[in-house]
Scaffold this motif. Structure first.
Motif, PDB file in Angstrom:
ATOM      1  N   ARG A  15       8.736   9.355 -13.557  1.00 24.98           N
ATOM      2  CA  ARG A  15       9.448   9.662 -14.799  1.00 24.98           C
ATOM      3  C   ARG A  15      10.756  10.397 -14.493  1.00 24.98           C
ATOM      4  NH1 ARG A  15       5.933  12.822 -16.917  1.00 24.98           N
ATOM      5  NH2 ARG A  15       4.641  11.200 -17.865  1.00 24.98           N
ATOM      6  N   GLN A  16      10.682  11.345 -13.561  1.00 22.73           N
ATOM      7  CA  GLN A  16      11.889  12.078 -13.168  1.00 22.73           C
ATOM      8  C   GLN A  16      12.885  11.162 -12.449  1.00 22.73           C
ATOM      9  OE1 GLN A  16      10.270  15.224 -10.786  1.00 22.73           O
ATOM     10  NE2 GLN A  16       9.553  16.433 -12.541  1.00 22.73           N
ATOM     11  N   ALA A  17      12.354  10.200 -11.658  1.00 20.87           N
ATOM     12  CA  ALA A  17      13.247   9.283 -10.951  1.00 20.87           C
ATOM     13  C   ALA A  17      14.038   8.431 -11.932  1.00 20.87           C
ATOM     14  CB  ALA A  17      12.435   8.391 -10.015  1.00 20.87           C
ATOM     15  N   PHE A  18      13.378   7.932 -12.979  1.00 14.67           N
ATOM     16  CA  PHE A  18      14.093   7.157 -13.988  1.00 14.67           C
ATOM     17  C   PHE A  18      15.128   8.018 -14.710  1.00 14.67           C
ATOM     18  CE2 PHE A  18      10.339   4.086 -14.196  1.00 14.67           C
ATOM     19  CZ  PHE A  18      11.048   3.043 -13.614  1.00 14.67           C
ATOM     20  N   ALA A  19      14.829   9.317 -14.821  1.00 17.83           N
ATOM     21  CA  ALA A  19      15.762  10.229 -15.495  1.00 17.83           C
ATOM     22  C   ALA A  19      16.833  10.765 -14.553  1.00 17.83           C
ATOM     23  CB  ALA A  19      14.987  11.394 -16.110  1.00 17.83           C
ATOM     24  N   GLY A  20      16.686  10.483 -13.243  1.00 17.50           N
ATOM     25  CA  GLY A  20      17.670  10.945 -12.271  1.00 17.50           C
ATOM     26  C   GLY A  20      17.462  12.362 -11.801  1.00 17.50           C
ATOM     27  N   THR A  21      16.271  12.937 -12.050  1.00 21.12           N
ATOM     28  CA  THR A  21      16.038  14.337 -11.690  1.00 21.12           C
ATOM     29  C   THR A  21      14.942  14.519 -10.642  1.00 21.12           C
ATOM     30  OG1 THR A  21      14.445  14.593 -13.506  1.00 21.12           O
ATOM     31  CG2 THR A  21      16.761  15.092 -13.986  1.00 21.12           C
ATOM     32  N   ALA A  22      14.419  13.445 -10.066  1.00 24.93           N
ATOM     33  CA  ALA A  22      13.322  13.558  -9.101  1.00 24.93           C
ATOM     34  C   ALA A  22      13.800  14.232  -7.821  1.00 24.93           C
ATOM     35  CB  ALA A  22      12.758  12.181  -8.775  1.00 24.93           C
ATOM     36  N   ILE A  75      17.355  -0.426  -6.425  1.00 26.24           N
ATOM     37  CA  ILE A  75      16.118   0.352  -6.384  1.00 26.24           C
ATOM     38  C   ILE A  75      16.443   1.809  -6.710  1.00 26.24           C
ATOM     39  CG2 ILE A  75      14.161   1.075  -4.978  1.00 26.24           C
ATOM     40  CD1 ILE A  75      14.255  -1.921  -5.708  1.00 26.24           C
ATOM     41  N   THR A  76      15.887   2.276  -7.817  1.00 25.27           N
ATOM     42  CA  THR A  76      16.095   3.666  -8.227  1.00 25.27           C
ATOM     43  C   THR A  76      15.333   4.616  -7.312  1.00 25.27           C
ATOM     44  OG1 THR A  76      16.322   2.940 -10.524  1.00 25.27           O
ATOM     45  CG2 THR A  76      15.851   5.286 -10.145  1.00 25.27           C
ATOM     46  N   ALA A  77      14.095   4.259  -7.000  1.00 24.07           N
ATOM     47  CA  ALA A  77      13.263   5.119  -6.162  1.00 24.07           C
ATOM     48  C   ALA A  77      12.081   4.313  -5.642  1.00 24.07           C
ATOM     49  CB  ALA A  77      12.776   6.340  -6.940  1.00 24.07           C
ATOM     50  N   THR A  78      11.428   4.863  -4.624  1.00 23.86           N
ATOM     51  CA  THR A  78      10.260   4.215  -4.018  1.00 23.86           C
ATOM     52  C   THR A  78       9.183   5.256  -3.774  1.00 23.86           C
ATOM     53  OG1 THR A  78      11.606   2.533  -2.918  1.00 23.86           O
ATOM     54  CG2 THR A  78       9.406   2.936  -2.014  1.00 23.86           C
ATOM     55  N   ALA A  79       7.955   4.929  -4.179  1.00 24.68           N
ATOM     56  CA  ALA A  79       6.802   5.783  -3.897  1.00 24.68           C
ATOM     57  C   ALA A  79       5.849   5.005  -3.002  1.00 24.68           C
ATOM     58  CB  ALA A  79       6.107   6.195  -5.190  1.00 24.68           C
ATOM     59  N   ALA A  80       5.680   5.481  -1.774  1.00 23.02           N
ATOM     60  CA  ALA A  80       4.786   4.836  -0.809  1.00 23.02           C
ATOM     61  C   ALA A  80       3.646   5.796  -0.514  1.00 23.02           C
ATOM     62  CB  ALA A  80       5.545   4.486   0.466  1.00 23.02           C
ATOM     63  N   PHE A  81       2.422   5.409  -0.868  1.00 29.30           N
ATOM     64  CA  PHE A  81       1.286   6.295  -0.671  1.00 29.30           C
ATOM     65  C   PHE A  81       0.350   5.715   0.379  1.00 29.30           C
ATOM     66  CE2 PHE A  81       2.128   4.582  -4.775  1.00 29.30           C
ATOM     67  CZ  PHE A  81       1.067   3.778  -5.171  1.00 29.30           C
ATOM     68  N   SER A  82       0.027   6.545   1.356  1.00 26.87           N
ATOM     69  CA  SER A  82      -0.738   6.125   2.540  1.00 26.87           C
ATOM     70  C   SER A  82      -0.135   4.861   3.139  1.00 26.87           C
ATOM     71  CB  SER A  82      -2.208   5.878   2.184  1.00 26.87           C
ATOM     72  OG  SER A  82      -2.776   6.989   1.551  1.00 26.87           O
ATOM     73  N   PRO A  83       1.182   4.811   3.333  1.00 24.75           N
ATOM     74  CA  PRO A  83       1.808   3.559   3.764  1.00 24.75           C
ATOM     75  C   PRO A  83       1.547   3.250   5.234  1.00 24.75           C
ATOM     76  CG  PRO A  83       3.446   5.297   3.710  1.00 24.75           C
ATOM     77  CD  PRO A  83       2.181   5.890   3.154  1.00 24.75           C
ATOM     78  N   ALA A  84       1.436   1.954   5.527  1.00 25.15           N
ATOM     79  CA  ALA A  84       1.368   1.493   6.920  1.00 25.15           C
ATOM     80  C   ALA A  84       2.796   1.428   7.442  1.00 25.15           C
ATOM     81  CB  ALA A  84       0.693   0.130   6.989  1.00 25.15           C
ATOM     82  N   SER A  85       3.418   2.584   7.551  1.00 18.73           N
ATOM     83  CA  SER A  85       4.850   2.665   7.811  1.00 18.73           C
ATOM     84  C   SER A  85       5.239   2.206   9.209  1.00 18.73           C
ATOM     85  CB  SER A  85       5.332   4.102   7.575  1.00 18.73           C
ATOM     86  OG  SER A  85       4.472   5.022   8.225  1.00 18.73           O
ATOM     87  N   ASP A  86       4.348   2.417  10.181  1.00 17.12           N
ATOM     88  CA  ASP A  86       4.639   2.027  11.566  1.00 17.12           C
ATOM     89  C   ASP A  86       3.528   1.092  12.051  1.00 17.12           C
ATOM     90  OD1 ASP A  86       5.117   1.781  14.280  1.00 17.12           O
ATOM     91  OD2 ASP A  86       5.713   3.873  14.536  1.00 17.12           O
ATOM     92  N   PRO A  87       3.680  -0.226  11.876  1.00 15.64           N
ATOM     93  CA  PRO A  87       2.610  -1.162  12.242  1.00 15.64           C
ATOM     94  C   PRO A  87       2.213  -1.097  13.712  1.00 15.64           C
ATOM     95  CG  PRO A  87       4.218  -2.246  10.830  1.00 15.64           C
ATOM     96  CD  PRO A  87       4.796  -0.915  11.205  1.00 15.64           C
ATOM     97  N   TYR A  88       3.169  -0.808  14.596  1.00 18.64           N
ATOM     98  CA  TYR A  88       2.852  -0.768  16.025  1.00 18.64           C
ATOM     99  C   TYR A  88       1.883   0.368  16.345  1.00 18.64           C
ATOM    100  CZ  TYR A  88       3.429   0.008  21.034  1.00 18.64           C
ATOM    101  OH  TYR A  88       3.184   0.214  22.367  1.00 18.64           O
ATOM    102  N   ASP A  89       2.236   1.582  15.933  1.00 18.38           N
ATOM    103  CA  ASP A  89       1.348   2.718  16.187  1.00 18.38           C
ATOM    104  C   ASP A  89       0.009   2.535  15.480  1.00 18.38           C
ATOM    105  OD1 ASP A  89       2.988   4.055  17.873  1.00 18.38           O
ATOM    106  OD2 ASP A  89       3.653   5.570  16.438  1.00 18.38           O
ATOM    107  N   LEU A  90       0.063   1.986  14.272  1.00 16.85           N
ATOM    108  CA  LEU A  90      -1.164   1.796  13.506  1.00 16.85           C
ATOM    109  C   LEU A  90      -2.081   0.780  14.180  1.00 16.85           C
ATOM    110  CD1 LEU A  90      -2.833   2.374  10.994  1.00 16.85           C
ATOM    111  CD2 LEU A  90      -1.542   0.583   9.813  1.00 16.85           C
TER     112      LEU A  90
END
Length: 601
Positions: A588-595, A414-429
């Motif tokens: 795009r920057q992540a694929f280029a290694g500059t993000a 995995i080069t990079a991950t973009a999580a937007f409005s993620p349900a990151s903590d199911p317990y608290d949520l």
């Protein structure tokens, strides 16, 4: 035997006036209390039926003992076996007791009883329309009532949760009327209200008007139901699991060209592939692979998309419908393909393909995502550069994908991950969502509880839900969030919003709480991580996301976190939001290694 009123009716006839008045006041108060609480009213309806059954049986038995020597009783016994009457009475008592003891099961079958009652009554009325002794208009009215009752029975069979709510509401109104009637009988015993008789010439006209109104009501319910049901796609043979499966995960089983609303210059396939469940058992999942024809003809980088909440039923699969290649499913879709990125979007197990759907179960979500990329390589050459995108539930899946990739699928770095409005903590949520008490929060909670019940053997849905709400929860779990019929769940759950909570136990305690905590997307993560959140998110509060990011940063895990002022849960992706452009630029920057890797403080 009248199921609801026979036994209590006999006692009413024997009661003194003062007792009638007191009972009427109590019944009236109960009815007023139940009118805004249809779910509780349905439970009281079942209990009332139980009491009536038991009372009727007991009174019949006492009556037989008292009248054992009467001429009528002797004549009745002469025409039938002597044991039938007492046996029916005993069965009535036992059935009443069973209704109380098995209240949860009784509530579950109450819509079925309602359907059967409507259809049977409709058949009786339709038969009455054939009697030539009645006037033509009376026969028309009887036939209209019969056909309409049968049609409404079909509608009730399609929407058992709505039928349960309406039955509860009707019983509440009937209870109010019953209370008023008892009080009136106590005040003026033997008096019945007198209404002016309708002129004979108007009766045929009124019957025709009544017939038209009844038929219009039934036709409206039937046509509306057909329209709501027509929006749900049906599974095809493509999703059928083969008799034998390859032993390894990530193997392509079959593919099929996807042709619905495919953008120009893009070729798409629907895929079925092997994966594994959270417990390590083999599974099958489906998904979409979309490949741009330009720019470049060589292997393309991959954007693996983990979709957000759309339901937990099999026919909710994105690859099954016609919206898999739209902006609603792929943020900034035109820019994605313009950059020459291949899209690989999983349905997860249990959607499309057979299996158990892993709603907010990180291991299963992530394995489906990684194995989809593996399977896509059998269709087209792909580079080893993969960026994972996910919104809401998909954000949770994306973070888990970055968490387990190095161990589970080292061949899919995995080069990079973009999580937007993620349900990151199911317990608290889960605690936050349940506290809101809205119909939408109850639908989401139904998804979580039903999914966890199917996946984890130590969790039972019955432990957490209000027994009276079992039908509503079951039906909500069967519907897709984007299908028209979800409106029925919204209406049903909204109707009980002032009633007892749909989920009566605390989801923040016990086995379910432990499993929710296990599914925290805690890292460490492979590659760079970008988390985006709207400050006005009404589903996942910004405070929960800030705490999650702060905890990850404190644990030494680099996170690039950006807040988008005024953006809601879906508004972060809406037209005019700066986020989609930021997402494409960062990828795009992540694929280029500059993000940018982190802005932890």
């Amino acid at each position: 035997m009248n199921l609801l009123w026979d036994g209590p009716g006999r006692l009413v006839n024997l009661a003194p006036r003062w007792l009638l008045g007191a009972a009427g006041a109590v019944v009236l108060a109960l009815g007023i209390l139940l009118v805004p609480r249809p779910l509780s009213s349905a439970a009281v309806l079942c209990l009332w039926a139980a009491v009536s059954l038991a009372l009727t049986g007991v009174l019949d038995l006492l009556g037989r003992r008292r009248d054992a020597g009467s001429a009528d009783r002797r004549a009745a016994r002469a025409s039938r076996p002597a044991w039938i009457g007492p046996a029916v009475s005993v069965a009535s008592v036992l059935l009443g007791v069973a209704v109380v003891v098995l209240l949860r099961q009784t509530m579950a079958i109450l819509p079925i009883v309602l359907v059967a009652a409507l259809i049977c009554w409709g058949l009786v009325r339709a038969r009455a329309a054939l009697h030539r002794s009645s006037s033509p208009t009376a026969r028309v009215l009887a036939g209209s009532l019969g056909v309409s009752a049968i049609a409404l029975g079909v509608v009730a069979a399609w929407w058992p949760d709505l039928a349960l709510v309406l039955a509860g509401a009707a019983f509440a109104v009937r209870t109010v009327v019953g209370g008023i009637t008892l009080v009136a009988r106590a005040i003026a015993p033997g008096q019945r209200p007198r209404f002016p008789r309708r002129p004979a010439a108007l009766r045929p006209v009124l019957r025709v008007i009544a017939a038209v109104l009844v038929v219009a009501l039934a036709a409206g319910g039937l046509l509306g139901s057909l329209r709501l049901r027509s929006g749900t796609p049906e599974l095809t043979d493509f999703y059928r699991t083969p008799a034998s499966l390859p032993a390894d995960p990530g193997v392509l089983i079959r593919s099929q060209r996807y042709t619905t609303d495919v953008p120009d210059g893009v070729t798409a396939w629907r895929i079925l592939y092997t994966t594994t469940n959270a417990d390590g058992s083999p599974a099958v999942a489906s998904g979409i692979v979309a490949i741009p024809s330009a720019p470049g003809s060589g292997p393309h980088p991959v954007v693996a998309i983990a979709h957000g909440t759309i339901g937990i039923a099999r026919n909710c699969a994105i690859s099954l419908g016609g919206s898999a290649l739209t902006e609603a499913a792929i943020p900034a879709m035109k820019q994605v393909f313009a950059n020459g990125w291949t899209v690989v979007a999983t349905d997860y197990t249990g959607q499309g393909a057979e299996g158990r759907y892993p709603y907010l179960v990180g291991q299963s979500e992530a394995r489906s995502t990684l194995d989809a990329v593996r399977a896509a390589r059998e269709l087209t050459p792909l580079t080893r550069r993969t960026v994972v995108w996910g919104h809401s539930q998909g954000g949770h899946a994306a973070l888990w994908t970055a968490k387990i990739a190095a161990r589970y699928a080292p061949d899919v770095p995995i080069t990079a991950t973009a999580a937007f409005s993620p349900a990151s903590d199911p317990y608290d949520l889960a605690r936050k969502v349940l506290a809101s008490g809205s119909s939408l929060s109850n639908i989401v909670t139904a998804y979580v509880a039903a999914s966890y019940t199917r996946i984890y053997p130590d969790i039972s849905l019955e432990q957490y839900q209000n027994p009276a709400a079992s039908v509503l929860v079951d039906q909500a779990a069967r519907r897709c969030a984007s299908s028209p019929d979800i409106l029925v769940s919204v209406l049903s759950l909204s109707a009980v919003s002032h009633d007892r909570p749909v989920f009566s136990a605390d989801l923040g305690e016990g086995a379910l709480a432990d499993r929710l905590r296990q599914n925290l997307a805690s890292g460490p993560f492979q590659g760079k991580v970008f988390i985006a959140q709207g400050t006005a998110d009404e589903v996942i509060p910004i405070s929960l996301q800030r705490r999650f990011v702060a905890d990850r940063c404190a644990a030494g895990q680099p996170i690039y976190f950006r807040e988008y002022p005024g953006r809601t849960h879906m508004g972060i992706l809406a037209a005019g939001s700066p986020f989609p452009a930021d997402l494409v630029g960062w990828t795009r920057q992540a694929f280029a290694g500059t993000a940018k890797a982190s802005n932890c403080r």
